[in-house]
Motif scaffolding. Sequence first.
Motif, PDB file in Angstrom:
ATOM      1  N   MET A   1      17.594  39.765  32.931  1.00 12.75           N
ATOM      2  CA  MET A   1      18.021  40.770  33.503  1.00 12.75           C
ATOM      3  C   MET A   1      18.884  40.283  34.799  1.00 12.75           C
ATOM      4  SD  MET A   1      16.499  44.166  33.707  1.00 12.75           S
ATOM      5  CE  MET A   1      15.281  44.575  34.128  1.00 12.75           C
ATOM      6  N   ALA A   2      18.315  39.407  35.353  1.00 11.18           N
ATOM      7  CA  ALA A   2      18.795  38.682  36.305  1.00 11.18           C
ATOM      8  C   ALA A   2      20.214  38.017  36.279  1.00 11.18           C
ATOM      9  CB  ALA A   2      18.072  37.783  37.114  1.00 11.18           C
ATOM     10  N   LEU A   3      20.402  37.476  34.823  1.00 16.76           N
ATOM     11  CA  LEU A   3      21.711  36.875  34.803  1.00 16.76           C
ATOM     12  C   LEU A   3      22.495  38.299  34.504  1.00 16.76           C
ATOM     13  CD1 LEU A   3      23.173  34.483  34.160  1.00 16.76           C
ATOM     14  CD2 LEU A   3      22.288  34.649  31.793  1.00 16.76           C
ATOM     15  N   ASP A   4      22.062  39.197  33.925  1.00 14.75           N
ATOM     16  CA  ASP A   4      23.227  40.318  33.715  1.00 14.75           C
ATOM     17  C   ASP A   4      23.504  40.688  35.028  1.00 14.75           C
ATOM     18  OD1 ASP A   4      22.897  40.513  31.000  1.00 14.75           O
ATOM     19  OD2 ASP A   4      21.503  42.275  31.021  1.00 14.75           O
ATOM     20  N   LYS A   5      22.565  41.006  35.888  1.00 16.08           N
ATOM     21  CA  LYS A   5      22.867  41.472  37.132  1.00 16.08           C
ATOM     22  C   LYS A   5      23.898  40.481  38.015  1.00 16.08           C
ATOM     23  CE  LYS A   5      20.720  45.284  37.836  1.00 16.08           C
ATOM     24  NZ  LYS A   5      21.291  46.512  37.851  1.00 16.08           N
ATOM     25  N   LEU A   6      23.485  39.450  37.928  1.00 13.86           N
ATOM     26  CA  LEU A   6      24.407  38.334  38.479  1.00 13.86           C
ATOM     27  C   LEU A   6      25.652  38.141  37.893  1.00 13.86           C
ATOM     28  CD1 LEU A   6      24.217  35.884  40.500  1.00 13.86           C
ATOM     29  CD2 LEU A   6      23.551  34.561  38.710  1.00 13.86           C
ATOM     30  N   LEU A   7      25.933  38.285  36.585  1.00  8.34           N
ATOM     31  CA  LEU A   7      27.301  38.325  36.227  1.00  8.34           C
ATOM     32  C   LEU A   7      27.828  39.595  36.184  1.00  8.34           C
ATOM     33  CD1 LEU A   7      26.471  36.974  32.488  1.00  8.34           C
ATOM     34  CD2 LEU A   7      27.707  35.910  34.347  1.00  8.34           C
ATOM     35  N   GLU A   8      27.366  40.648  36.434  1.00  7.85           N
ATOM     36  CA  GLU A   8      27.919  41.928  36.838  1.00  7.85           C
ATOM     37  C   GLU A   8      28.241  41.897  38.223  1.00  7.85           C
ATOM     38  OE1 GLU A   8      26.640  46.375  37.295  1.00  7.85           O
ATOM     39  OE2 GLU A   8      25.735  45.565  35.491  1.00  7.85           O
ATOM     40  N   HIS A   9      27.594  41.212  39.210  1.00  6.47           N
ATOM     41  CA  HIS A   9      27.910  41.088  40.437  1.00  6.47           C
ATOM     42  C   HIS A   9      29.008  40.279  40.684  1.00  6.47           C
ATOM     43  CE1 HIS A   9      27.365  41.317  44.676  1.00  6.47           C
ATOM     44  NE2 HIS A   9      26.928  40.039  44.644  1.00  6.47           N
ATOM     45  N   GLU A  10      29.107  39.256  39.900  1.00  7.43           N
ATOM     46  CA  GLU A  10      30.300  38.269  39.938  1.00  7.43           C
ATOM     47  C   GLU A  10      31.354  38.851  39.484  1.00  7.43           C
ATOM     48  OE1 GLU A  10      29.915  34.033  38.795  1.00  7.43           O
ATOM     49  OE2 GLU A  10      28.026  34.034  39.577  1.00  7.43           O
ATOM     50  N   ALA A  11      31.272  39.690  38.359  1.00  6.41           N
ATOM     51  CA  ALA A  11      32.597  40.459  37.821  1.00  6.41           C
ATOM     52  C   ALA A  11      32.866  41.435  38.799  1.00  6.41           C
ATOM     53  CB  ALA A  11      31.875  40.973  36.487  1.00  6.41           C
ATOM     54  N   HIS A  12      32.137  42.158  39.578  1.00  2.59           N
ATOM     55  CA  HIS A  12      32.586  42.917  40.390  1.00  2.59           C
ATOM     56  C   HIS A  12      33.204  42.145  41.655  1.00  2.59           C
ATOM     57  CE1 HIS A  12      31.568  47.143  39.435  1.00  2.59           C
ATOM     58  NE2 HIS A  12      30.194  47.004  39.549  1.00  2.59           N
ATOM     59  N   SER A  13      32.641  41.247  42.111  1.00  2.00           N
ATOM     60  CA  SER A  13      33.178  40.504  43.228  1.00  2.00           C
ATOM     61  C   SER A  13      34.664  40.136  42.958  1.00  2.00           C
ATOM     62  CB  SER A  13      32.319  39.130  43.543  1.00  2.00           C
ATOM     63  OG  SER A  13      31.174  39.733  44.147  1.00  2.00           O
ATOM     64  N   GLU A  14      34.670  39.638  41.558  1.00  2.89           N
ATOM     65  CA  GLU A  14      35.975  39.130  41.136  1.00  2.89           C
ATOM     66  C   GLU A  14      36.918  39.944  40.961  1.00  2.89           C
ATOM     67  OE1 GLU A  14      38.819  36.080  39.984  1.00  2.89           O
ATOM     68  OE2 GLU A  14      36.954  35.839  40.864  1.00  2.89           O
ATOM     69  N   ILE A  15      36.550  41.379  40.652  1.00  5.63           N
ATOM     70  CA  ILE A  15      37.421  42.450  40.486  1.00  5.63           C
ATOM     71  C   ILE A  15      37.761  42.957  41.916  1.00  5.63           C
ATOM     72  CG2 ILE A  15      37.316  44.965  40.012  1.00  5.63           C
ATOM     73  CD1 ILE A  15      35.723  44.247  37.406  1.00  5.63           C
ATOM     74  N   GLU A  16      36.862  42.881  42.765  1.00  5.71           N
ATOM     75  CA  GLU A  16      37.281  43.285  44.178  1.00  5.71           C
ATOM     76  C   GLU A  16      38.030  42.222  44.843  1.00  5.71           C
ATOM     77  OE1 GLU A  16      33.777  43.971  46.259  1.00  5.71           O
ATOM     78  OE2 GLU A  16      33.184  45.401  45.287  1.00  5.71           O
ATOM     79  N   ARG A  17      37.910  41.022  44.343  1.00  5.41           N
ATOM     80  CA  ARG A  17      38.965  40.118  44.953  1.00  5.41           C
ATOM     81  C   ARG A  17      40.222  40.167  44.373  1.00  5.41           C
ATOM     82  NH1 ARG A  17      41.371  35.665  43.905  1.00  5.41           N
ATOM     83  NH2 ARG A  17      40.344  35.238  41.653  1.00  5.41           N
ATOM     84  N   ILE A  18      40.462  40.350  43.087  1.00  7.00           N
ATOM     85  CA  ILE A  18      41.755  40.577  42.409  1.00  7.00           C
ATOM     86  C   ILE A  18      42.336  41.737  42.913  1.00  7.00           C
ATOM     87  CG2 ILE A  18      42.715  41.073  40.128  1.00  7.00           C
ATOM     88  CD1 ILE A  18      40.634  39.289  38.742  1.00  7.00           C
ATOM     89  N   GLY A  19      41.457  42.996  43.180  1.00 11.22           N
ATOM     90  CA  GLY A  19      41.959  44.355  43.678  1.00 11.22           C
ATOM     91  C   GLY A  19      42.556  44.058  45.112  1.00 11.22           C
ATOM     92  N   ALA A  20      41.637  43.127  46.188  1.00 16.31           N
ATOM     93  CA  ALA A  20      42.262  42.988  47.429  1.00 16.31           C
ATOM     94  C   ALA A  20      43.374  42.193  47.154  1.00 16.31           C
ATOM     95  CB  ALA A  20      41.142  42.323  48.063  1.00 16.31           C
ATOM     96  N   VAL A  21      43.614  40.907  46.415  1.00 11.46           N
ATOM     97  CA  VAL A  21      44.734  40.409  46.240  1.00 11.46           C
ATOM     98  C   VAL A  21      45.987  41.193  45.785  1.00 11.46           C
ATOM     99  CG1 VAL A  21      45.917  38.542  45.175  1.00 11.46           C
ATOM    100  CG2 VAL A  21      43.925  38.078  46.207  1.00 11.46           C
ATOM    101  N   ALA A  22      45.969  42.009  44.880  1.00 10.79           N
ATOM    102  CA  ALA A  22      46.875  43.085  44.152  1.00 10.79           C
ATOM    103  C   ALA A  22      46.940  43.887  45.450  1.00 10.79           C
ATOM    104  CB  ALA A  22      46.333  43.823  43.177  1.00 10.79           C
ATOM    105  N   GLN A  23      46.084  44.489  46.079  1.00 11.74           N
ATOM    106  CA  GLN A  23      46.514  45.490  47.319  1.00 11.74           C
ATOM    107  C   GLN A  23      47.121  44.837  48.272  1.00 11.74           C
ATOM    108  OE1 GLN A  23      45.491  48.668  47.329  1.00 11.74           O
ATOM    109  NE2 GLN A  23      46.375  49.069  49.362  1.00 11.74           N
ATOM    110  N   GLY A  24      46.970  43.481  48.730  1.00 14.35           N
ATOM    111  CA  GLY A  24      47.431  42.672  49.589  1.00 14.35           C
ATOM    112  C   GLY A  24      49.233  42.814  48.919  1.00 14.35           C
TER     113      GLY A  24
END
Length: 189
Positions: A1-24
């Motif tokens: 589970m921890a891997l799921d959470k970690l992957l989900e967390h990284e995916a969220h981080s990547e999505i937020e980073r991509i969103g921030a770049v797109a927003q910029g």
Amino acid sequence: MALDKLLEHEAHSEIERIGAVAQGQAEQLIAQARERAQTMIDSRRRALDSDYAAGLTRARSAADLDGNAQRLEATNSLQVQAFERAEQHLRSAPQAPEYPQVLARLIAQGLESLPGATVVEAAPAEHDAVRQALGQLGRTMEVRANPRVTTGVRLVSPDGKTSIQNTLLGRLERVRGDLAPQISRLVAE
């Protein structure tokens, strides 16, 4: 589970980073678009202001030309009226009681240029005044009818080859060119 959470967390981080770049990038594109739009608005405003100023200048020039044309026409009309009135006044001169004295001066001036004149021509209606004028001058001359000589006299030499005409209307015509600028100036003032 921890891997799921970690992957989900990284995916969220990547999505937020991509969103921030797109927003910029979106904000940058919006800023550039606003800047271009403002530049276009400013350019169009300057063009419209320039067109307005040019139109205003043309309208003022047209109004000045029209005003000058109207002033010139009014001045010309007033000059024509002034000369017409002067001519009417001169045409009525033969009815004035002092007309024989005027004719005496006209005859005397004519005799200065043509001292040997023996004939005085005048309009038939002016013959009595011509005879009175000759009497004032102490001169005897033949008086002949010439309907074309009004408001004055025409002196003729004994041989009939030389003559001099001295009339009030003729004098008005001679000074018309000199008086026109003076009348224009008076009208303008």
